[in-house]
Each structure stands twice: as structure tokens, then as C-alpha cells.
Write a protein that holds these residues in place. Structure first.
Motif, short mmCIF file in Angstrom:
data_model
loop_
_atom_site.label_atom_id
_atom_site.label_comp_id
_atom_site.label_asym_id
_atom_site.label_seq_id
_atom_site.Cartn_x
_atom_site.Cartn_y
_atom_site.Cartn_z
N HIS A 38 4.88 23.55 3.03
CA HIS A 38 4.70 22.53 4.06
C HIS A 38 3.80 23.04 5.18
N VAL A 39 3.56 22.17 6.15
CA VAL A 39 2.96 22.56 7.42
C VAL A 39 3.75 21.84 8.53
N TRP A 40 3.74 22.43 9.70
CA TRP A 40 4.31 21.79 10.89
C TRP A 40 3.14 21.17 11.64
N HIS A 41 3.21 19.86 11.87
CA HIS A 41 2.11 19.17 12.54
C HIS A 41 2.68 18.02 13.37
N GLU A 42 2.30 17.96 14.63
CA GLU A 42 2.68 16.86 15.53
C GLU A 42 4.19 16.62 15.54
N GLY A 43 4.97 17.68 15.65
CA GLY A 43 6.41 17.56 15.80
C GLY A 43 7.19 17.24 14.54
N ALA A 44 6.62 17.50 13.38
CA ALA A 44 7.32 17.20 12.13
C ALA A 44 6.83 18.12 11.02
N GLY A 64 12.17 6.09 5.21
CA GLY A 64 13.35 5.73 5.98
C GLY A 64 14.63 6.44 5.55
N ALA A 65 14.57 7.24 4.50
CA ALA A 65 15.75 7.97 4.02
C ALA A 65 16.04 9.15 4.95
N ARG A 66 17.22 9.71 4.80
CA ARG A 66 17.60 10.90 5.55
C ARG A 66 17.62 12.09 4.60
N ALA A 67 17.27 13.25 5.12
CA ALA A 67 17.26 14.48 4.33
C ALA A 67 17.78 15.61 5.20
N THR A 68 18.10 16.72 4.57
CA THR A 68 18.51 17.92 5.27
C THR A 68 17.48 18.99 4.97
N GLU A 86 14.52 12.61 9.31
CA GLU A 86 14.21 11.26 8.85
C GLU A 86 12.90 11.34 8.08
N VAL A 87 12.89 10.77 6.88
CA VAL A 87 11.73 10.83 6.00
C VAL A 87 10.85 9.60 6.25
N ALA A 88 9.56 9.84 6.34
CA ALA A 88 8.59 8.75 6.47
C ALA A 88 7.42 9.02 5.55
N GLU A 119 -8.86 13.11 -1.04
CA GLU A 119 -9.02 11.85 -1.76
C GLU A 119 -8.01 11.74 -2.91
N ARG A 120 -7.80 12.85 -3.61
CA ARG A 120 -6.83 12.85 -4.71
C ARG A 120 -5.42 12.63 -4.19
N TRP A 121 -5.08 13.27 -3.08
CA TRP A 121 -3.76 13.08 -2.50
C TRP A 121 -3.56 11.64 -2.07
N ASN A 122 -4.58 11.02 -1.48
CA ASN A 122 -4.45 9.62 -1.05
C ASN A 122 -4.29 8.68 -2.24
N ALA A 123 -4.91 9.01 -3.37
CA ALA A 123 -4.88 8.13 -4.54
C ALA A 123 -3.65 8.36 -5.42
N GLU A 124 -3.23 9.63 -5.60
CA GLU A 124 -2.23 9.93 -6.62
C GLU A 124 -0.92 10.50 -6.09
N CYS A 125 -0.91 11.08 -4.91
CA CYS A 125 0.25 11.84 -4.44
C CYS A 125 0.94 11.15 -3.26
N ARG A 126 2.07 11.71 -2.92
CA ARG A 126 2.83 11.25 -1.75
C ARG A 126 2.73 12.29 -0.66
N VAL A 127 2.44 11.85 0.55
CA VAL A 127 2.43 12.73 1.72
C VAL A 127 3.59 12.26 2.59
N LEU A 128 4.56 13.17 2.81
CA LEU A 128 5.78 12.81 3.52
C LEU A 128 5.88 13.57 4.84
N ARG A 129 6.49 12.88 5.82
CA ARG A 129 6.74 13.49 7.13
C ARG A 129 8.26 13.56 7.33
N PHE A 130 8.75 14.73 7.73
CA PHE A 130 10.16 14.95 8.01
C PHE A 130 10.31 15.21 9.50
N THR A 131 10.77 14.20 10.23
CA THR A 131 10.93 14.30 11.68
C THR A 131 12.37 14.68 11.99
#
Length: 177
Positions: A38-44, A64-68, A86-88, A119-131
């Protein structure tokens, strides 16, 4: 020295441990916890998963799911802090997501297509933020007494078979006395 009772201590501990750790352990609503880069970016915490990247299936990480999230200590490797998140899953045209993707791309090791990675990540992958969603559930001074070890996941792989007769064996040396 700051104590756990001071405001902002949990947030600072989460941020510093996430910045310094190469991996976080994520437990979603489903399945066992999984180690993810992962990376830490903008508080998440931001991470990417999907085809050609780390697997996110089986964790139930929906928008909108919750994770630990668990972070480990950089010097000893032990669990340092556990926090709810919180997952976004922001849209590809989101500005903060675009900046996080650039940072993720710089941290991605051995990428097969570094030029077209975003471009590949935008087309094929999921980018998730954990706040972070609240204070820490475990941290310095509040760790459980048990080790937190879990039994290994079931697998068809096995090493509990007799040693083939053709392999050499080690002989024990006797101490001379």
C-alpha cells in the motif's frame, strides 16, 4: 512523551505506522486477513488489486464496507496497531484517486508495463482507499495477551510424507569424550 489519552495520538500512530510499513494486514467482512502492499496518501491507506496485481477477491471489500487494518513495526516486525477503516472505491476521474495512483505506481515493484500502469489500473483493477474510522482497537499498552496466531488455511499441499529411500540422510555426529 505523548500518551494514549491525548487527542490525536491514535491518528498519529496510525499514520506513522502506515507510512513506515511496507505491508498492512487487511481483514474484510469476509475471509481471513491478507497482507497487502500500500501507500499512505491524503490521510488514508491506498492499495490496488485485480488482474496482474495483488488479489482482493474473497475479502468482501465493497464501497462503504468496514475493514480492520493492522500495521506492523518496521524494526521488529510485530503487530503495532490495529484500527477500523471505512473502504471506498473512488471513481477513476477523482482527483485524489489520480494522485494516489501516481504514488502507487512509483511504489510498484517489478511492474510488467510501467509506462501504461495507471491506464491498466483504471481499466482492469480496483483502487481502494481505507480511511481510519475511529480510534485504535489495539496499540501500545492495549495488546491482547494471546499471540493472535491463526491456524493455517486448508491447502492440498502437504509435506507430511515419508522420505524417499533414495535420498541421503544426515548422520548424527557423536561427541568425542
Amino acid at each position: 512523551m505523548a500518551t494514549a489519552a491525548e487527542p490525536g495520538f491514535d491518528r498519529a500512530l496510525i499514520e506513522e505506522s502506515a507510512k513506515k510499513s511496507a505491508l498492512v494486514w487487511v481483514r474484510g467482512p469476509e475471509g481471513p486477513p491478507r497482507a497487502l502492499w500500500h501507500v499512505w496518501h491524503e490521510g488514508a491507506v491506498w492499495l490496488v488489486g485485480g488482474p496482474g496485481e495483488q488479489p482482493l477477491d474473497g475479502l468482501g471489500l465493497a464501497d462503504g464496507a468496514r475493514a480492520t487494518v493492522s500495521c506492523r513495526s518496521k524494526d521488529k516486525g510485530g503487530r503495532l496497531v490495529v484500527w477500523p477503516a471505512e473502504v471506498a472505491e473512488p471513481a477513476p476521474d477523482d482527483q485524489v484517486r489520480a494522485a494516489a495512483v501516481v504514488e502507487l505506481a512509483t511504489k510498484r515493484l517489478n511492474a510488467p508495463d510501467t509506462a501504461a500502469l495507471a491506464e491498466r489500473w483504471n481499466a482492469e483493477c480496483r483502487v481502494l482507499r481505507f480511511t481510519p474510522a475511529g480510534g485504535t482497537s489495539q496499540g501500545p499498552g492495549t495488546m491482547p495477551d494471546d499471540g493472535g496466531a491463526a491456524p493455517p488455511l486448508p491447502t492440498p499441499a502437504s509435506t507430511r510424507v515419508p522420505t524417499p529411500t533414495g535420498l541421503p540422510t544426515r548422520r548424527r555426529r557423536r561427541k568425542r569424550g
